[in-house]
Design a protein around this motif. Structure first.
Motif, short mmCIF file in Angstrom:
data_model
loop_
_atom_site.label_atom_id
_atom_site.label_comp_id
_atom_site.label_asym_id
_atom_site.label_seq_id
_atom_site.Cartn_x
_atom_site.Cartn_y
_atom_site.Cartn_z
N SER A 1 3.88 8.82 -3.82
CA SER A 1 3.29 8.53 -5.13
C SER A 1 4.06 9.20 -6.24
CB SER A 1 1.83 8.99 -5.18
OG SER A 1 1.03 8.20 -4.34
N GLN B 1 1.80 10.80 1.51
CA GLN B 1 1.39 9.87 0.45
C GLN B 1 1.58 10.49 -0.93
OE1 GLN B 1 -1.72 10.18 -1.47
NE2 GLN B 1 -1.13 8.38 -2.65
N SER C 1 -0.19 4.30 0.86
CA SER C 1 -0.48 5.08 2.06
C SER C 1 0.16 4.46 3.30
CB SER C 1 -1.99 5.27 2.25
OG SER C 1 -2.64 4.03 2.36
N SER D 1 0.84 -1.19 0.00
CA SER D 1 0.00 0.00 0.00
C SER D 1 0.88 1.24 0.00
CB SER D 1 -0.88 0.00 1.25
OG SER D 1 -1.39 1.27 1.55
N ARG E 1 -2.09 0.17 -9.30
CA ARG E 1 -2.78 0.78 -8.17
C ARG E 1 -4.24 0.36 -8.19
NH1 ARG E 1 1.62 2.95 -10.31
NH2 ARG E 1 2.79 4.50 -9.13
N HIS E 2 -4.68 -0.23 -7.08
CA HIS E 2 -6.08 -0.66 -6.93
C HIS E 2 -6.78 0.32 -6.00
CE1 HIS E 2 -4.86 -4.44 -8.75
NE2 HIS E 2 -3.90 -4.54 -7.86
N HIS E 3 -7.78 0.97 -6.51
CA HIS E 3 -8.50 1.98 -5.73
C HIS E 3 -8.94 1.39 -4.39
CE1 HIS E 3 -10.84 5.49 -4.82
NE2 HIS E 3 -11.91 4.74 -4.64
N ALA E 4 -8.42 1.95 -3.30
CA ALA E 4 -8.78 1.59 -1.93
C ALA E 4 -8.42 0.14 -1.57
CB ALA E 4 -10.27 1.85 -1.66
N ARG E 5 -7.60 -0.51 -2.39
CA ARG E 5 -7.22 -1.89 -2.08
C ARG E 5 -5.72 -2.13 -2.22
NH1 ARG E 5 -9.43 -5.44 -5.86
NH2 ARG E 5 -9.94 -3.72 -7.21
N GLY E 6 -4.93 -1.08 -2.16
CA GLY E 6 -3.49 -1.25 -2.20
C GLY E 6 -2.94 -1.33 -3.61
#
Length: 85
Positions: free
Chosen positions: A35, A31, A21, A19, A52-57
């Motif tokens: 990035s 962050q 974040s 991740s 990059r997976h939105h909200a999933r790392g």
């Protein structure tokens, strides 16, 4: 091709934490800064290193896996050099 050891350290941290974040939190940087550093590394090398997976790392791409193996070795050698100085 221009990259820094810091960018490689950041990539290793992101891969280890899974991740951006979470890696940023543990590296004590923002962050967006993390990035941006990874995006600059990808641009410099001309290949995507992370998906990059939105909200999933993140997931590491095949090119990213190859670079990670070499980056870990290079960073290990860099740490050895620091100990000599």
């Amino acid at each position: 091709m221009q990259y820094t050891l810091k960018q490689l350290r950041y990539l290793v941290a992101v891969a280890d934490y899974g991740s951006i974040s979470l890696a940023a939190h543990n590296l004590f940087i923002s962050q967006p800064a993390l990035s941006a550093a990874i995006a600059q590394l990808e641009s410099s090398l001309g290949v995507p290193l992370l998906i990059r997976h939105h909200a999933r790392g993140v997931s590491v791409t095949p090119a990213g896996r190859q670079l990670l193996a070499r980056a870990r070795g290079l960073l290990g050698h860099a740490n050895e050099l620091e100990l000599l100085g």
